[in-house]
Design a protein around this motif. Sequence first.
Motif, PDB file in Angstrom:
ATOM      1  N   ALA A 121       0.857  -1.188   0.000  1.00  0.00           N
ATOM      2  CA  ALA A 121       0.000   0.000   0.000  1.00  0.00           C
ATOM      3  C   ALA A 121       0.895   1.241   0.000  1.00  0.00           C
ATOM      4  O   ALA A 121       2.005   1.213   0.536  1.00  0.00           O
ATOM      5  N   LYS A 122       0.403   2.320  -0.589  1.00  0.00           N
ATOM      6  CA  LYS A 122       1.204   3.553  -0.618  1.00  0.00           C
ATOM      7  C   LYS A 122       0.988   4.365   0.662  1.00  0.00           C
ATOM      8  O   LYS A 122       1.792   5.221   1.012  1.00  0.00           O
ATOM      9  N   LEU A 123      -0.144   4.096   1.314  1.00  0.00           N
ATOM     10  CA  LEU A 123      -0.398   4.781   2.581  1.00  0.00           C
ATOM     11  C   LEU A 123      -1.168   3.829   3.499  1.00  0.00           C
ATOM     12  O   LEU A 123      -2.108   3.170   3.076  1.00  0.00           O
ATOM     13  N   LEU A 124      -0.718   3.752   4.742  1.00  0.00           N
ATOM     14  CA  LEU A 124      -1.436   2.937   5.730  1.00  0.00           C
ATOM     15  C   LEU A 124      -2.025   3.866   6.778  1.00  0.00           C
ATOM     16  O   LEU A 124      -1.314   4.700   7.350  1.00  0.00           O
ATOM     17  N   PHE A 125      -3.318   3.696   7.001  1.00  0.00           N
ATOM     18  CA  PHE A 125      -4.007   4.485   8.014  1.00  0.00           C
ATOM     19  C   PHE A 125      -4.408   3.501   9.112  1.00  0.00           C
ATOM     20  O   PHE A 125      -5.298   2.683   8.931  1.00  0.00           O
ATOM     21  N   ILE A 126      -3.684   3.567  10.224  1.00  0.00           N
ATOM     22  CA  ILE A 126      -3.856   2.564  11.268  1.00  0.00           C
ATOM     23  C   ILE A 126      -4.662   3.167  12.409  1.00  0.00           C
ATOM     24  O   ILE A 126      -4.260   4.161  13.012  1.00  0.00           O
ATOM     25  N   PHE A 127      -5.786   2.545  12.686  1.00  0.00           N
ATOM     26  CA  PHE A 127      -6.761   3.142  13.585  1.00  0.00           C
ATOM     27  C   PHE A 127      -7.026   2.230  14.773  1.00  0.00           C
ATOM     28  O   PHE A 127      -7.593   1.146  14.619  1.00  0.00           O
ATOM     29  N   GLY A 128      -6.609   2.652  15.970  1.00  0.00           N
ATOM     30  CA  GLY A 128      -6.904   1.859  17.177  1.00  0.00           C
ATOM     31  C   GLY A 128      -6.434   0.427  17.079  1.00  0.00           C
ATOM     32  O   GLY A 128      -7.084  -0.482  17.559  1.00  0.00           O
ATOM     33  N   TYR A 129      -5.294   0.234  16.456  1.00  0.00           N
ATOM     34  CA  TYR A 129      -4.783  -1.119  16.277  1.00  0.00           C
ATOM     35  C   TYR A 129      -3.324  -1.129  16.634  1.00  0.00           C
ATOM     36  O   TYR A 129      -2.522  -0.412  16.037  1.00  0.00           O
ATOM     37  N   ASN A 130      -2.969  -1.935  17.622  1.00  0.00           N
ATOM     38  CA  ASN A 130      -1.594  -1.981  18.074  1.00  0.00           C
ATOM     39  C   ASN A 130      -0.938  -3.247  17.549  1.00  0.00           C
ATOM     40  O   ASN A 130      -0.838  -4.251  18.233  1.00  0.00           O
ATOM     41  N   GLY A 131      -0.549  -3.201  16.283  1.00  0.00           N
ATOM     42  CA  GLY A 131      -0.033  -4.389  15.593  1.00  0.00           C
ATOM     43  C   GLY A 131       1.108  -5.065  16.319  1.00  0.00           C
ATOM     44  O   GLY A 131       1.161  -6.288  16.424  1.00  0.00           O
ATOM     45  N   ALA A 132       2.025  -4.272  16.859  1.00  0.00           N
ATOM     46  CA  ALA A 132       3.208  -4.871  17.457  1.00  0.00           C
ATOM     47  C   ALA A 132       2.824  -5.783  18.606  1.00  0.00           C
ATOM     48  O   ALA A 132       3.427  -6.833  18.817  1.00  0.00           O
ATOM     49  N   ASP A 133       1.783  -5.406  19.374  1.00  0.00           N
ATOM     50  CA  ASP A 133       1.369  -6.240  20.486  1.00  0.00           C
ATOM     51  C   ASP A 133       0.389  -7.315  20.050  1.00  0.00           C
ATOM     52  O   ASP A 133       0.444  -8.447  20.508  1.00  0.00           O
ATOM     53  N   ALA A 134      -0.556  -6.971  19.179  1.00  0.00           N
ATOM     54  CA  ALA A 134      -1.623  -7.913  18.866  1.00  0.00           C
ATOM     55  C   ALA A 134      -1.210  -8.944  17.825  1.00  0.00           C
ATOM     56  O   ALA A 134      -1.508 -10.118  17.967  1.00  0.00           O
ATOM     57  N   HIS A 135      -0.539  -8.536  16.788  1.00  0.00           N
ATOM     58  CA  HIS A 135      -0.147  -9.461  15.709  1.00  0.00           C
ATOM     59  C   HIS A 135       1.246  -9.106  15.208  1.00  0.00           C
ATOM     60  O   HIS A 135       1.392  -8.392  14.230  1.00  0.00           O
ATOM     61  N   PRO A 136       2.274  -9.618  15.856  1.00  0.00           N
ATOM     62  CA  PRO A 136       3.637  -9.222  15.486  1.00  0.00           C
ATOM     63  C   PRO A 136       3.936  -9.415  14.001  1.00  0.00           C
ATOM     64  O   PRO A 136       4.668  -8.632  13.413  1.00  0.00           O
ATOM     65  N   ILE A 137       3.360 -10.443  13.401  1.00  0.00           N
ATOM     66  CA  ILE A 137       3.726 -10.729  12.016  1.00  0.00           C
ATOM     67  C   ILE A 137       3.016  -9.779  11.050  1.00  0.00           C
ATOM     68  O   ILE A 137       3.524  -9.467   9.979  1.00  0.00           O
TER      69      ILE A 137
END
Lengths: 138, 567
Positions: B11-27
């Motif tokens: 994607a050219k832009l990621l809009f991450i909303f209320g999502y803590n990827g590093a903690d919830a889904h490391p991969i």
Amino acid sequence: MGKQILTTCPYCGAGCQLYLNVNDGKIVSATPAAGRTNEETLCLKGRYGWDFLNDPQILTKRLTKPLIRKNGILEEVEWDEAISYTAGRLSEIKAKYGPDSIMGTGSARGPGNEANYVMQKFMRAAVGTNNVDHCARV
Amino acid sequence: MSMGVPEIEDAKLLFIFGYNGADAHPIVARRIVKAKQKGAKLIVTDPRITESARIADMHLQLKGGSNMALINAIGNVIIAEGLADKKFVEDHTSGYEEYKAIVEKYTPEYAEPICHVSPDLIREAARAYAKAETSMILYGMGVCQFAQAVDVVKGLASLALLTGNFGGPNMGIGPVRGQNNVQGACDMGALPNCYSGYQSVTDDAVREKFEKAWGVPLSNKVGIPLTHVPHRVLEEKDEAKKIHAYYIFGEDPAQSDPDLAEIRETLDKIDFVIMQDIFMNKTGLHADVILPSTSWGEHDGIYSCCDRGFQRIRKAIEPKGDVKTDWEIISLISTAMGYPMNYKNTQEIWDEMRSLTPSFYGATYEKIEALGSIQWPCRDESMEDKGTPYLHKGGKFAHPDGRGKFFASEWRPPCEVESSEYPYSLSTVREVGHYSVRTMTGNCRALANLEDEPGWIQMSPADCEKLNVKEGDLIRVYSRRGSLITRVMPTERVKAGATYMTYQWWIGACNELTTPYLDPISNTPESKYCAINLEKIDDQASAEQFVKDSYESIRTNMGIDTAKKGV
Ligand code: SF4
């Protein structure tokens, strides 16, 4: 001789693929596989999360026998008794209050899709209610 | 997810909303980092400075509970500055005028006092999102666990509609959810309103198809959601409308549900509680019968991952003890109740499900075996149909008219807000290493040592100073519903007045505190937000002893011989 079993990590929705390395009927390690989403990487949970299968009893313990509460205390019973007791009580409640007085859950965790399909079929076809839901909301 | 996980990095832009990827889904988080390396812009919206926020180009550190106002303001800017994709809106959507009318008043200046984000930053984010060649929205529990969750999700989808970010690769909108097989439980119809493949129980043609296949008449009445169970037990006066039996399968409501005191009371009042699981857990303490099942690693089957991918799980070892697979146990009960079920294996169940579910029909065991993963819809059994990496191809949507529907809603404040008596807000968050209710990872030696009871509460350094507490101190936390003890974790990552706890601890069980208020549509409890008070504990030594004693008594309740600790 050891064997390698390809499977999906059970710890989050990323769906990483991994090999369980089994020796003498015991899991000894997990290694990443070339899954679509993980491409041969795993996080800590994927790498070490299999250990609960060896039941080290750190927090709680594996259930190994059906239990029925008798006079307030959970007692071990045989499967036949557990199944007929459960089916009997459910049938009784269904007869007395109707199918919509029974609630069932699916499971968003380990059991898998087939078990969820069977559960919702059971609630809908055998009990006769659409009262089935799972913890996605929680 | 409307897209696939691998697409995130392109994607050219990621809009991450209320999502803590590093903690919830490391991969999944790894893909976010990769996207950034490939030159993608990163906008993160989160009240905390999360790992993603640290590497973001823009961080909108909004006040908890203000999601809807912020999303409306972004829509407002896109329309006001003429950045909408007019052709996409005209050709592929409906409801634009109504949408426009609602977001009209949400100028960035109007949103600022609600969200605590500067109007300039809101404008900058809206422009970047609208102008990027492909923009992808990822959202998580920070959206879903508010009482206004469904509105917010539809609001995010509306931003993608407004900018034409549906229908091609590397765009769209993706919920990234907590538990591993939430997608699968939904796919299979463990929902009060639909059968497998999201086929509605109120659609006569669908119901007749299932009645014919299953050989019994079926109810056309939508069932009750899990979160209504306490009300249907504790408050319902009409005996016929009460819930009298509760079959709990692979879940632990006595730990994972909000307002635990209420759940315990509910479980005790229900005439008959069945628990089917692999470990003894808190729900088991209230069960009338406990049915032990095989675990992941001990049985075959299929999971659905977060981007609609069906993938196999396989049996690796023999289970110990007198246990059965979940589907066998349910089948036996069903048969004993006069509705026989006799499946030989999971493939037979899967084939029956496929035959009744057109959108999954093409995903056979053989094909999943050969390809490793198939993203639904997959309608044709032939090898040509390899599934669907992204949805809405060519701008076609599932609505009967084939158009994507705009949706905007007014912002509503959280149901419980800070007051003089409860001056802090508390949100529940996730943590690396421990999974959901923890019976699995808590029992993994390498993972159990990562953190230990009673867990932590994240607080701003300013609040710590005000209360005169330091890192590691035990502290008492109160809400209108309960209290608990946990440890202080000062961090610059949170704003003063806001606190955060993870939900998997047994002694510091934050669901003792959270509210049972529900989103009126999704029935999701508002566990992300409630009002609390904090109290310094002067006698730390006896508090430590209390924690130690509670831990031992929980282990004893779970049937563990305490002397075995550390095995
Ligand atoms: S390895 Fe980590 S990221 Fe991958 S599925 Fe397991 S828990 Fe999720």
